[in-house]
Design an enzyme around this catalytic site. Sequence first.
Site, PDB file in Angstrom:
ATOM      1  N   CYS A  40       0.780  -1.242   0.000  1.00 18.34           N
ATOM      2  CA  CYS A  40       0.000   0.000   0.000  1.00 18.34           C
ATOM      3  C   CYS A  40       0.811   1.292   0.000  1.00 18.34           C
ATOM      4  O   CYS A  40       0.619   2.125  -0.883  1.00 18.34           O
ATOM      5  CB  CYS A  40      -0.949   0.000   1.191  1.00 18.34           C
TER       6      CYS A  40
HETATM    7  N1  LIG Z   1      -3.667  -5.539   1.373  1.00 15.43           N
HETATM    8  C1  LIG Z   1      -3.919  -4.603   2.266  1.00 15.43           C
HETATM    9  O1  LIG Z   1      -3.449  -4.641   3.396  1.00 15.43           O
HETATM   10  C2  LIG Z   1      -4.828  -3.428   1.926  1.00 15.43           C
HETATM   11  C3  LIG Z   1      -5.277  -2.593   2.951  1.00 15.43           C
HETATM   12  C4  LIG Z   1      -6.119  -1.541   2.648  1.00 15.43           C
HETATM   13  C5  LIG Z   1      -6.497  -1.322   1.323  1.00 15.43           C
HETATM   14  N2  LIG Z   1      -6.030  -2.131   0.332  1.00 15.43           N
HETATM   15  C6  LIG Z   1      -6.492  -1.891  -1.041  1.00 15.43           C
HETATM   16  O2  LIG Z   1      -7.567  -2.777  -1.303  1.00 15.43           O
HETATM   17  C7  LIG Z   1      -7.512  -3.239  -2.655  1.00 15.43           C
HETATM   18  C8  LIG Z   1      -7.382  -4.742  -2.687  1.00 15.43           C
HETATM   19  O3  LIG Z   1      -6.194  -5.113  -2.031  1.00 15.43           O
HETATM   20  P1  LIG Z   1      -5.719  -6.626  -1.934  1.00 15.43           P
HETATM   21  O4  LIG Z   1      -4.391  -6.602  -1.279  1.00 15.43           O
HETATM   22  O5  LIG Z   1      -6.803  -7.463  -1.356  1.00 15.43           O
HETATM   23  O6  LIG Z   1      -5.565  -6.942  -3.519  1.00 15.43           O
HETATM   24  P2  LIG Z   1      -5.078  -8.243  -4.292  1.00 15.43           P
HETATM   25  O7  LIG Z   1      -4.553  -7.756  -5.579  1.00 15.43           O
HETATM   26  O8  LIG Z   1      -4.232  -9.099  -3.408  1.00 15.43           O
HETATM   27  O9  LIG Z   1      -6.439  -9.053  -4.556  1.00 15.43           O
HETATM   28  C9  LIG Z   1      -7.403  -8.624  -5.459  1.00 15.43           C
HETATM   29  C10 LIG Z   1      -8.247  -9.806  -5.918  1.00 15.43           C
HETATM   30  O10 LIG Z   1      -9.216  -9.314  -6.855  1.00 15.43           O
HETATM   31  C11 LIG Z   1      -9.358 -10.276  -7.891  1.00 15.43           C
HETATM   32  N3  LIG Z   1      -9.936  -9.642  -9.073  1.00 15.43           N
HETATM   33  C12 LIG Z   1      -9.337  -8.785  -9.938  1.00 15.43           C
HETATM   34  N4  LIG Z   1     -10.212  -8.417 -10.894  1.00 15.43           N
HETATM   35  C13 LIG Z   1     -11.387  -9.042 -10.627  1.00 15.43           C
HETATM   36  C14 LIG Z   1     -12.674  -9.052 -11.250  1.00 15.43           C
HETATM   37  N5  LIG Z   1     -12.913  -8.377 -12.352  1.00 15.43           N
HETATM   38  N6  LIG Z   1     -13.643  -9.807 -10.691  1.00 15.43           N
HETATM   39  C15 LIG Z   1     -13.403 -10.528  -9.586  1.00 15.43           C
HETATM   40  N7  LIG Z   1     -12.215 -10.552  -8.954  1.00 15.43           N
HETATM   41  C16 LIG Z   1     -11.225  -9.824  -9.472  1.00 15.43           C
HETATM   42  C17 LIG Z   1      -7.956 -10.819  -8.092  1.00 15.43           C
HETATM   43  O11 LIG Z   1      -7.979 -12.079  -8.753  1.00 15.43           O
HETATM   44  C18 LIG Z   1      -7.442 -10.888  -6.657  1.00 15.43           C
HETATM   45  O12 LIG Z   1      -7.704 -12.152  -6.066  1.00 15.43           O
HETATM   46  C19 LIG Z   1      -6.343  -2.491  -3.298  1.00 15.43           C
HETATM   47  O13 LIG Z   1      -6.830  -1.322  -3.888  1.00 15.43           O
HETATM   48  C20 LIG Z   1      -5.463  -2.156  -2.117  1.00 15.43           C
HETATM   49  O14 LIG Z   1      -4.668  -1.018  -2.365  1.00 15.43           O
HETATM   50  C21 LIG Z   1      -5.220  -3.190   0.606  1.00 15.43           C
END
Ligand SMILES: NC(=O)c1ccc[n+]([C@@H]2O[C@H](COP(=O)([O-])OP(=O)(O)OC[C@H]3O[C@@H](n4cnc5c(N)ncnc54)[C@H](O)[C@@H]3O)[C@@H](O)[C@H]2O)c1
Length: 427
Positions: A261
């Site tokens: 992030c």
């Molecule tokens: N990881 C963290 O600690 C955290 C904390 C706060 C905010 N965020 C934010 O939240 C969001 C998600 O983070 P994350 O770490 O879970 O992301 P990630 O990339 O690990 O996971 C995203 C998931 O979405 C799926 N995906 C992508 N396109 C898709 C679609 N069209 N339909 C269905 N599924 C789909 C992917 O296959 C993947 O499994 C990001 O914007 C990130 O910046 C992350």
Amino acid sequence: MANLALVGLGPVGLTTAVAFAAQGHRVTAVDIDAERSAQVARGEVPFYEKGLEAALRKVLKQRRLVVARRMEDAVRPSSVMFLCVGTPPRPDGSMDDGPLRDAAKMLAAAWGDGRPRTVVVKSTVLPGTTESVVQPILESAEVPFHLAVNPEFLREGRALEDALRPDRIVLGVDGSATARILRNLFHSAKCPILVTTLRTAESVKHATNAFLAAKVSLANELANLCDGFGVEYDTVLQGLALDPRINPKFLVPGVGFGGSCFSKDVHALIAAGTKKGYRPQLLEAVLEVNDRQFLRAIAPLEEELGSLAGRRIALLGLAFKGGTDDVRESRAVPIARELMNRGATVVGYDPAAMNGFAKVVPEVHLAKSIEEALKGADGCILQADWPIFSRLTAKDFLAGMAQPVVVDGRRILDRKKMNGIRFHRIG
Ligand SMILES: NC(=O)c1ccc[n+]([C@@H]2O[C@H](COP(=O)([O-])OP(=O)(O)OC[C@H]3O[C@@H](n4cnc5c(N)ncnc54)[C@H](O)[C@@H]3O)[C@@H](O)[C@H]2O)c1
């Protein structure tokens, strides 16, 4: 209790899905990655997150959470749908809204009836993204919708706890009807709830990450200065904390921040701000300080050992922090590469992140235990704050290392228990 859809089963989507289901909502989750979906449906968490697997199995058994294969099976029964897909960086640092765009299109195409539904963007997006990306897609699909933004503040390693008991909830809404729907959904939350506009909610998330990243870089800068002056940073921090305007949390110096992030979001904010005509120079400096901070962990090894060529260095902690297997932007990556550039052999160990790390830096030798990593090592860098590392004492290092030179890159070792070794930390 509401029928909810969660789109995207990464750390954010899956944890949120489990937390909502645990609170009694009926949740349908969906991910375009079929293997990931199948894994989750079997009750397996595709990443390391303490406590999440047991909670997942429980809600799957109760049928409060189901994993759908097709988007329509998630959308049709739901009244509120959360978009939790990734917002990765493009090579120039700007935010790639492609996955969000695709997910919104898939969701609109799966609507199937004239029922009004609420679409909530949980992914971290730049101010204005929900209105400029998601809204036009829903409008052109001519589906009746409410639109909201609900940024996520969970911390990997404590994700479920944070999702079940958030310390604040930020809701960006397109109107009072949407505000009512979401307030209702979060009615049992015992924390402050800020209801605002869509783009303000998006800004709060970016401002939070910018602020926290800046705090870490400031702590690192102050600690580096303390090193130069021969001053103990701990006492300086104690003094800082006496000022009621300064909260001492997140002012611990070390090898710099990593994770999916901070760096990504600060880069995206710089790129977007610059495009709008404002160059955020302070944020540029935050990243610059962070980008070179890892070198502070290598310098003491060279001071103690001279050239690192031919040296064996143990690298404890490969994930970006303890409690996760996430190696995105982990400082272990530049540390390992720099050590190898200087001719050292790196032996890494991590309780959860070895497989992920091996994909990024395959040249690093992986040990099966802390003891094996330390055996014969000329130096050791402690990079992630796993509790198991914090219990190490001089005895553990002296037992196996060829030369007991230890750099605590996270300030988790008890300095009083380091007698007899050459112990360093930043600040
Ligand atoms: N990881 C963290 O600690 C955290 C904390 C706060 C905010 N965020 C934010 O939240 C969001 C998600 O983070 P994350 O770490 O879970 O992301 P990630 O990339 O690990 O996971 C995203 C998931 O979405 C799926 N995906 C992508 N396109 C898709 C679609 N069209 N339909 C269905 N599924 C789909 C992917 O296959 C993947 O499994 C990001 O914007 C990130 O910046 C992350």
